[in-house]
Design an enzyme around this catalytic site. Structure first.
Site, short mmCIF file in Angstrom:
data_model
loop_
_atom_site.label_atom_id
_atom_site.label_comp_id
_atom_site.label_asym_id
_atom_site.label_seq_id
_atom_site.Cartn_x
_atom_site.Cartn_y
_atom_site.Cartn_z
N HIS A 77 0.83 -1.20 0.00
CA HIS A 77 0.00 0.00 0.00
C HIS A 77 0.87 1.26 0.00
CE1 HIS A 77 -3.44 2.37 2.17
NE2 HIS A 77 -3.24 2.78 0.95
N GLU A 80 2.56 1.64 -3.27
CA GLU A 80 1.63 2.18 -4.27
C GLU A 80 1.61 3.70 -4.21
OE1 GLU A 80 -2.72 3.52 -4.04
OE2 GLU A 80 -2.60 1.43 -3.41
N HIS A 81 1.56 4.25 -3.00
CA HIS A 81 1.58 5.71 -2.84
C HIS A 81 2.91 6.30 -3.29
CE1 HIS A 81 -1.96 6.84 -0.14
NE2 HIS A 81 -2.15 5.56 -0.41
N GLU A 178 -4.53 7.20 7.06
CA GLU A 178 -5.59 6.56 6.28
C GLU A 178 -6.05 5.27 6.95
OE1 GLU A 178 -6.32 4.25 2.02
OE2 GLU A 178 -4.40 5.24 2.41
#
Length: 994
Positions: A77, A80-81, A178
């Protein structure tokens, strides 16, 4: 528009042919979807490629990787960012976010699943497609992966006040915040634990998105190693869809990227495959705790339970298809077996979100989950689960129920959406990730035929699957979750322990390094960059004239009907609007509830189960929703009504209108038990969605202060309505409310103030309009004005002094909003305000609130009612965020943005204005909102003409000092004493979860 299959076929491509480094492995036509599928392999690297050729202008591209984490640090994750924060060819900060405003993309995103990461986009413009492809491919194969970007997007230790080395050191980071937000929602926590515990043997036992308590264990070195291991062409899967040339795609991918790599899989042993889960020999039980939900409709029933079984391998196409059908029969709709045994008896308030058949993992999972359960009833739920399965095996499924499910599949094949290519990608990704047969999966009609043949040969075919996968399956998990009054305290303590451990390992020199790193990161965030290296479209590239939609207006029995003839693929789409402005204020408050239950209570002729089955067999469903449309010509004026809609195959038009006739004229509002069930379900769905949709609720609350249409929307879909539904659901006697449902039906289900719209195939007009006439002729009342406006010109005066609402909710993240009233759609300032809002979002709010503040998202939007809505999403720094909202005009007046920035803002607006519209929805802007092609063309021209001076002037007028008396604020989240410092506003504190 989708034309015949033959017009889109790539005649020059055949199996075995070499194209730009790729070998064509398979060519197949899928007649049911009017497409041709091409599966290719890049021989030097082993990269896989799937191309879908279809006569659709909304083209899609994606590159994806199988990413299987072995811990819960959120590695895939955070990667990905971070990959999207700059690359070798495009070394500026956040090219992904910058491209959002240099493109006409109809979709741009990246997403991490439990075992994959994909980077998809869609656009209708060929140059835009090439631009985005170059940015995406360079991002994934040649990312900079700077440590400062890792610290910004993942996690970092940083002083609370980064300018004060004596202030406390805390944990910050976009993904860190998040995921705190994600797990603030109890059902998200439950679903994650369900996945971890039903598939504990490999990668699914970890949190791919990241556990906030584990994320701080991730190192920068881990990130780089993960990228090197997984983001190889040998582990990649490319997808393209639409009517753009395939060979051009292949040439670019090969020449720019793949030709530089070799197949590394055999050399370094990179094996990312996920093994099948080892089956259990006995059922397992697991209990977890969560935060109390004081918004619950019944404080004794806070718990959730799920029974999950492991089913077939995802690559068994026919088996997974049949299990999806089986899932529909078991848990979807009032005729499903588990609805009858678990929902209607009020053991739980509603099915848990995890309920159904899941094919996102290597081994598929079927779950029956129930929320709003008293813990003492856990054993009873398990017993009822077993008894229901026994009964299903004994009695089988009603033939009409099966036909209804298969009819729904037929409708899904025929129904055309604006995002078909994206939907296909999302549907195939998990299967492709485990090397399943993609072409076979798309041949849905074959799967239906095989199932029908199996049912003919063995009427107990589906019962046999119930026995195999559910009744006799020993790989079964019973997961339960109950609130713990000390949950928040324990979570905060656990986070503090993580922080304390980190701080204890720091020397004074380390702390000085942290302080300097924070300043360096801030300097990077504030540095003005040259974005000219990024590709971009320009406003001059846009078409000057819109494609006109031919519409015909006819009157039938004095009721106006808008007719739109389109290639709807054998479907008819019907919509109608009933005006509700003449209802009493008390009944208006209940219109949303009426919409929720109107098609689910049955009629004098059919029970609700029978009515649902008829609708399932003949239509795509009967839908009734609340409708509020802002006046395009006047402020503080709007239309309020009820929108009812349905669609069907052309052969079922008569049956569709027969059902509407029955609902309008013979609706039954007497079954109290059924009404109680529907109220309970509706309340739970609303309450459980607060954390996920917090920014929408905050904006709705803030906007309700400044605009009457927004106030009406708040009452019908905002936190006010959530509170109203909670209040109703807790009533001991609902007879008065049920009687009011009947009153609303009698008042509005007629043709007094009605208008309709039909979208249909060429050649079907006469037959369809005849059925419309029959329907209208059956209605009571006398056709009058179809379009009544509700006006409240003095709304501001009623709401002074300016107020802010702090909706106190037991979640660890905040959602902030500020709303300002401006002008109506046709006002000369509207287009300038729209461009200004996009400019402020990308050039001011994003760097201040997301990059510096650590919120997951932020923005400024202009609603059709002329309300400017500032917002932040999952925001750890909301008090500062309100100050940033207030500084927006000052930023504009500094005039430091460039002409290129203005150009990008316009492009960002046109992404929405020129978004593709499927045939079944053509003309809806006019029907629903009064925006016809002429108004849209005028608006587009005005947008193109917006100047720098226009932006500066509207910012001063609507965001300047004089605007403060016409604004409202809202905050949704935990207690925040800092709000008391905002003396210029009068805040009202609402304990939302009491």
């Amino acid at each position: 528009m989708v034309r015949s299959l033959t017009s889109s076929k790539l005649t020059e491509v055949s199996e075995g042919k070499e194209l730009e480094g790729f070998v064509v492995q398979e060519v197949s036509e899928i007649p049911e979807f009017c497409l041709s599928a091409y599966r290719l392999l890049h021989q030097p690297t082993g990269a896989q490629y799937l191309h879908i050729q279809r006569d659709d202008t909304n083209n899609v591209f994606s590159v994806g990787f199988r990413t299987t984490p072995n811990n819960s640090t959120g590695l895939p994750h955070i990667l990905e960012h971070t990959t999207l924060c700059g690359s070798l060819r495009y070394p500026c900060r956040d090219p992904f976010f910058k491209m959002l405003n240099r493109s006409l993309a109809t979709f741009m995103n990246a997403m991490t699943g439990p075992d994959y990461t994909i980077y998809p986009f869609s656009t209708q413009n060929i140059q835009d497609y090439k631009n985005l492809m170059s940015v995406y491919l360079d991002a994934v194969f040649n990312p900079q992966l700077k440590e400062s970007d890792f610290r910004q997007e993942g996690w970092r230790l940083e002083h609370e006040n980064l300018n004060d080395p004596m202030s406390p050191i805390i944990i910050k980071g976009v993904v860190f915040n998040e995921m705190k937000g994600v797990f603030s929602e109890n059902q998200s926590l439950f679903e994650q634990n369900l996945l971890n515990n039903i598939l504990p043997g490999h990668t699914y036992s970890f949190v791919s998105g990241g556990d906030p308590l584990v994320i701080p264990n991730l190192t920068y070195e881990d990130l780089k190693a993960f990228h090197a291991h997984y983001y190889s062409p040998s582990n990649s899967r490319f997808y393209s869809y639409g009517n753009f040339p395939l060979v051009d795609h292949l040439k670019y991918v090969n020449d720019k990227y793949l030709s530089n790599f070799k197949n590394t899989l055999p050399e370094d042993g990179r094996n990312t495959s996920v093994p099948s889960e080892r089956r259990w020999s006995a059922e397992r039980h697991k209990h977890i705790c969560c935060r109390p939900d004081y918004m619950s409709t019944d404080l004794k029933k806070h718990s959730t339970i799920a029974i999950s079984v492991l089913c077939s391998d995802i690559t068994d196409i026919q088996e997974t298809f049949e299990l999806q059908v089986l899932s529909q029969l078991l848990v979807h709709g009032p005729n499903s077996a588990f609805y009858k045994t678990l929902i209607e008896p009020n053991i739980g308030s509603a099915f848990a979100p995890a309920t159904g058949y899941e094919v996102q993992t290597k081994d598929s999972v079927f779950t029956v989950g129930l929320q709003g359960v008293n813990p003492k009833d856990f054993d009873e739920v398990v017993q009822l689960y077993n008894e229901t399965l026994t009964n299903v095996v004994k009695e089988g499924f009603d033939e009409k129920h099966i036909e209804g499910v298969l009819h729904g599949i037929e409708l899904n094949i025929k129904h055309q959406s604006a995002n078909f290519g994206l939907g296909l990608l999302f549907g195939l990704t998990s299967l492709w990730n485990h090397d399943g047969d993609l072409v076979k999966a798309m041949k849905v009609e074959d799967q239906v035929s095989i199932l029908r043949r199996s049912l003919r040969e063995n009427p107990c075919h589906l019962q046999d699957k119930v026995v195999k996968y559910m009744k006799e399956n020993t790989h079964r998990l019973v997961l339960t979750m109950s609130p713990d009054e000390d949950y928040e305290v324990k979570q905060a303590k656990a986070e503090q322990e993580v922080l304390h451990t980190k701080l204890a390992a720091l020397s004074q020199q380390d702390k000085e390094v942290l302080f300097q790193q924070a300043l360096k990161l801030r300097n990077e965030q504030e540095k003005t960059e040259d974005t000219s290296i990024l590709p971009a479209l320009h406003v001059e590239d846009l078409k000057k004239e819109i494609d006109l939609t031919p519409l015909t207006d006819v009157d039938i029995l004095s009721v106006p009907i808008q007719v739109c003839v389109q290639p709807t693929n054998g479907m008819t789409y019907f919509r109608g609007i009933l005006n509700t402005s003449e209802l009493s204020s008390e009944l208006k408050m209940l219109v949303p509830l009426f919409c929720e239950i109107a098609t689910k209570m049955g009629t004098q002729r059919h029970t609700y189960q029978e009515l649902h089955q008829l609708a399932q067999l003949k239509t795509g469903g009967l839908t009734v929703t609340n409708h509020i449309a802002d006046d395009t010509m006047e402020m503080n004026s709007y239309e309020e009504g009820i929108l009812f809609s349905s669609y069907c195959l052309d052969r079922n038009v008569k049956d569709m209108f027969t059902l509407w006739t029955e609902l309008f004229n013979e609706g039954s509002y007497s079954d109290m038990k059924r009404f109680e069930t529907l109220v309970r379900e509706a309340a739970v769905q609303l309450i459980s969605g607060i954390s996920d949709m917090g920014h929408h609720y905050a904006m709705s609350s803030a906007a309700s202060v400044v605009n009457p249409a927004s106030y009406r929307k708040e009452l019908s879909s905002g936190l006010s309505y959530v509170g109203k539904m909670k209040e109703i659901s807790q009533m001991s006697d609902l007879s008065h409310v049920l009687a009011q449902m009947g009153q609303i039906s009698q008042t509005v289900f007629n043709k007094n103030h009605l208008r309709c719209a039909i979208n249909l195939n060429p050649g079907t007009e006469d037959a369809v309009l005849k059925e419309v006439e029959m329907f209208l002729g059956s209605l009571s009342g006398r056709a009058g004005l179809p379009l009544l406006k509700t006006k409240d010109p003095n709304y501001y005066l009623k709401k002074l002094p300016v107020r802010g609402f702090h909706h106190i909710h037991s979640i660890p993240v905040n959602f902030a909003a500020k709303s300002v009233s401006t002008v109506y759609y046709c006002h000369s300032h509207f287009s300038s305000l729209r461009v200004m809002a996009r400019l402020i979002t990308s050039k001011f709010l994003h760097p201040q609130i997301r990059e510096k503040g650590g919120a997951y998202g932020s923005g400024l939007s202009l609603s059709p009612s002329g309300v400017l809505n500032f917002y932040s999403y999952r925001d750890p720094n909301s008090a500062v965020t309100f100050d940033i909202f207030d500084q927006a005009n000052e930023w504009v007046q500094q005039n430091s943005f460039t002409d290129e920035d203005i150009e990008e803002a316009k492009l960002g607006v046109f992404q929405t204005v020129d978004a593709p519209i499927p045939p079944g929805s053509k003309g809806m802007n006019k029907f629903l909102y009064g925006i016809d092609d002429l108004l849209l063309q005028m608006h587009r021209s005005a947008l193109m003409s917006v100047t720098r001076q226009d932006i500066i002037e509207v910012a001063e007028e609507y965001l300047g000092q004089n605007s403060q008396s016409k604004c409202g604020c809202a905050l949704l989240g935990p207690k925040n004493e800092v709000l008391h410092l905002r003396k210029k506003e009068i805040w009202e504190f609402v304990q939302q979860d009491v």
